[in-house]
Design an enzyme around this catalytic site. Structure first.
Site, mmCIF file in Angstrom:
data_model
loop_
_atom_site.group_PDB
_atom_site.id
_atom_site.type_symbol
_atom_site.label_atom_id
_atom_site.label_comp_id
_atom_site.label_asym_id
_atom_site.label_seq_id
_atom_site.Cartn_x
_atom_site.Cartn_y
_atom_site.Cartn_z
ATOM 1 N N LYS A 9 26.082 12.662 31.998
ATOM 2 C CA LYS A 9 26.703 13.980 32.133
ATOM 3 C C LYS A 9 26.556 14.523 33.559
ATOM 4 O O LYS A 9 25.759 14.004 34.359
ATOM 5 C CB LYS A 9 26.077 14.926 31.104
ATOM 6 C CG LYS A 9 26.376 14.534 29.644
ATOM 7 C CD LYS A 9 25.840 15.582 28.666
ATOM 8 C CE LYS A 9 26.149 15.232 27.224
ATOM 9 N NZ LYS A 9 25.728 16.321 26.276
ATOM 10 N N TYR A 49 35.356 16.272 22.495
ATOM 11 C CA TYR A 49 34.374 17.003 21.680
ATOM 12 C C TYR A 49 35.045 17.797 20.552
ATOM 13 O O TYR A 49 34.440 18.755 20.042
ATOM 14 C CB TYR A 49 33.534 17.919 22.562
ATOM 15 C CG TYR A 49 32.383 17.213 23.257
ATOM 16 C CD1 TYR A 49 31.344 16.632 22.519
ATOM 17 C CD2 TYR A 49 32.303 17.146 24.639
ATOM 18 C CE1 TYR A 49 30.275 15.995 23.136
ATOM 19 C CE2 TYR A 49 31.225 16.508 25.271
ATOM 20 C CZ TYR A 49 30.228 15.943 24.514
ATOM 21 O OH TYR A 49 29.155 15.316 25.121
ATOM 22 N N ARG A 85 20.925 5.477 21.177
ATOM 23 C CA ARG A 85 20.451 6.776 20.663
ATOM 24 C C ARG A 85 18.933 6.882 20.837
ATOM 25 O O ARG A 85 18.419 7.942 21.184
ATOM 26 C CB ARG A 85 20.835 6.964 19.195
ATOM 27 C CG ARG A 85 22.323 7.127 18.907
ATOM 28 C CD ARG A 85 22.964 8.374 19.472
ATOM 29 N NE ARG A 85 22.289 9.608 19.163
ATOM 30 C CZ ARG A 85 22.834 10.822 19.356
ATOM 31 N NH1 ARG A 85 24.083 10.941 19.828
ATOM 32 N NH2 ARG A 85 22.164 11.917 19.101
ATOM 33 N N THR A 91 18.469 15.629 21.066
ATOM 34 C CA THR A 91 19.485 16.454 21.738
ATOM 35 C C THR A 91 18.836 17.506 22.639
ATOM 36 O O THR A 91 19.289 17.721 23.763
ATOM 37 C CB THR A 91 20.373 17.146 20.678
ATOM 38 O OG1 THR A 91 20.915 16.149 19.806
ATOM 39 C CG2 THR A 91 21.498 17.924 21.334
ATOM 40 N N ARG A 102 16.392 11.711 27.992
ATOM 41 C CA ARG A 102 16.461 13.175 28.021
ATOM 42 C C ARG A 102 15.110 13.795 28.383
ATOM 43 O O ARG A 102 15.067 14.795 29.108
ATOM 44 C CB ARG A 102 16.995 13.687 26.687
ATOM 45 C CG ARG A 102 18.521 13.528 26.605
ATOM 46 C CD ARG A 102 19.049 13.726 25.211
ATOM 47 N NE ARG A 102 20.506 13.937 25.197
ATOM 48 C CZ ARG A 102 21.230 13.893 24.089
ATOM 49 N NH1 ARG A 102 20.662 13.654 22.918
ATOM 50 N NH2 ARG A 102 22.545 14.078 24.159
ATOM 51 N N ASN A 112 21.893 18.071 29.122
ATOM 52 C CA ASN A 112 20.932 17.106 28.554
ATOM 53 C C ASN A 112 21.201 15.653 28.945
ATOM 54 O O ASN A 112 20.872 14.729 28.214
ATOM 55 C CB ASN A 112 20.807 17.302 27.041
ATOM 56 C CG ASN A 112 22.094 17.035 26.295
ATOM 57 O OD1 ASN A 112 23.111 16.707 26.906
ATOM 58 N ND2 ASN A 112 22.059 17.158 24.985
ATOM 59 N N HIS A 115 25.403 11.569 26.887
ATOM 60 C CA HIS A 115 26.048 11.518 25.567
ATOM 61 C C HIS A 115 25.932 10.090 25.058
ATOM 62 O O HIS A 115 25.989 9.146 25.844
ATOM 63 C CB HIS A 115 27.535 11.878 25.680
ATOM 64 C CG HIS A 115 28.312 11.516 24.445
ATOM 65 N ND1 HIS A 115 28.389 12.343 23.352
ATOM 66 C CD2 HIS A 115 28.980 10.378 24.103
ATOM 67 C CE1 HIS A 115 29.081 11.733 22.393
ATOM 68 N NE2 HIS A 115 29.461 10.545 22.831
ATOM 69 N N GLU A 126 35.518 6.557 20.451
ATOM 70 C CA GLU A 126 35.177 7.093 21.778
ATOM 71 C C GLU A 126 35.457 6.081 22.882
ATOM 72 O O GLU A 126 35.889 6.459 23.984
ATOM 73 C CB GLU A 126 33.704 7.514 21.793
ATOM 74 C CG GLU A 126 33.441 8.721 20.898
ATOM 75 C CD GLU A 126 32.001 9.201 20.907
ATOM 76 O OE1 GLU A 126 31.732 10.218 20.255
ATOM 77 O OE2 GLU A 126 31.140 8.562 21.569
HETATM 78 P P1 ADP Z 1 24.044 14.697 20.684
HETATM 79 O O1 ADP Z 1 24.597 14.782 22.092
HETATM 80 O O2 ADP Z 1 22.561 14.474 20.678
HETATM 81 O O3 ADP Z 1 24.794 13.715 19.817
HETATM 82 P P2 ADP Z 1 25.472 16.799 19.256
HETATM 83 O O4 ADP Z 1 26.544 15.781 18.996
HETATM 84 O O5 ADP Z 1 24.931 17.539 18.084
HETATM 85 O O6 ADP Z 1 24.233 16.148 20.032
HETATM 86 O O7 ADP Z 1 26.010 17.896 20.271
HETATM 87 C C1 ADP Z 1 26.842 17.521 21.363
HETATM 88 C C2 ADP Z 1 26.357 18.227 22.593
HETATM 89 O O8 ADP Z 1 26.544 19.633 22.436
HETATM 90 C C3 ADP Z 1 24.865 18.082 22.895
HETATM 91 O O9 ADP Z 1 24.547 16.913 23.601
HETATM 92 C C4 ADP Z 1 24.575 19.324 23.699
HETATM 93 O O10 ADP Z 1 24.948 19.145 25.058
HETATM 94 C C5 ADP Z 1 25.485 20.334 23.045
HETATM 95 N N1 ADP Z 1 24.750 21.085 22.016
HETATM 96 C C6 ADP Z 1 24.404 20.678 20.785
HETATM 97 N N2 ADP Z 1 23.737 21.609 20.096
HETATM 98 C C7 ADP Z 1 23.656 22.668 20.930
HETATM 99 C C8 ADP Z 1 23.095 23.966 20.836
HETATM 100 N N3 ADP Z 1 22.471 24.363 19.720
HETATM 101 N N4 ADP Z 1 23.210 24.784 21.897
HETATM 102 C C9 ADP Z 1 23.837 24.389 23.018
HETATM 103 N N5 ADP Z 1 24.396 23.162 23.182
HETATM 104 C C10 ADP Z 1 24.308 22.321 22.164
HETATM 105 MG MG MG Z 2 26.778 13.764 19.212
#
Ligand code: ADP
Ligand code: MG
Length: 137
Positions: A9, A49, A85, A91, A102, A112, A115, A126
């Site tokens: 990212k 997204y 993962r 996350t 992370r 973070n 992805h 994807e």
């Molecule tokens: P991951 O990236 O671990 O698969 P998710 O798919 O749940 O997590 O969410 C996608 C992205 O959205 C996260 O990587 C993060 O950047 C953002 N995100 C997720 N949950 C939150 C939250 N509660 N507040 C702010 N940003 C969030």
């Molecule tokens: Mg995700």
């Protein structure tokens, strides 16, 4: 053999840790079979997204993902999706295990660092979003 999609990212690209993150993948048995640095458009980020479109953080997530270039990578290997993962960590970097990408490179849940596809089915979708089969070798 399995494939998964990784995105480094904008926060991690800006920090100059592209190489360090790609090294985590290669050092853990994942092969880089395609990679590309690019600037996402707002349309790209919203489409990528789309599953999160109804979440309260969607607007901020899209703004962040287009705030600078990203590095999009296809990883290949046995159990590539789950291995990636595991390497990423939780996350929220504050909850991510020591030694994960992370925990080591991310500041907060918005920025973070990476992805990673969350299922083999989503990985195929994807990967096709960014690459055609002739880009992958
Ligand atoms: P991951 O990236 O671990 O698969 P998710 O798919 O749940 O997590 O969410 C996608 C992205 O959205 C996260 O990587 C993060 O950047 C953002 N995100 C997720 N949950 C939150 C939250 N509660 N507040 C702010 N940003 C969030
Ligand atoms: Mg995700």
């Amino acid at each position: 053999m399995e494939r998964t999609l990784s995105i480094i990212k904008p926060d991690a690209v800006a920090k100059g840790v592209i190489g360090k993150i790609l090294d985590r993948f290669e050092s853990n048995g994942l092969k880089i079979v395609a990679t590309r640095k690019m600037q996402l458009s707002r349309t790209n980020a919203e489409a990528f997204y789309a599953v999160h479109a109804e979440r309260p953080f969607f607007g901020d997530l899209v703004d962040f993902m287009i705030s600078g270039p990203v590095v999009v990578t296809v990883l290949e290997g046995k159990n590539a999706m789950q291995i990636n993962r595991d390497l990423m960590g939780a996350t929220n970097p504050k909850e991510a295990e020591v030694g994960t990408i992370r925990a080591d490179f991310a500041e907060n849940i918005d920025a973070n660092a990476v992805h990673g596809s969350d299922s083999v089915e989503n990985a195929a979708i994807e990967i096709a979003f960014f690459f055609s089969e002739r880009d992958i070798s």
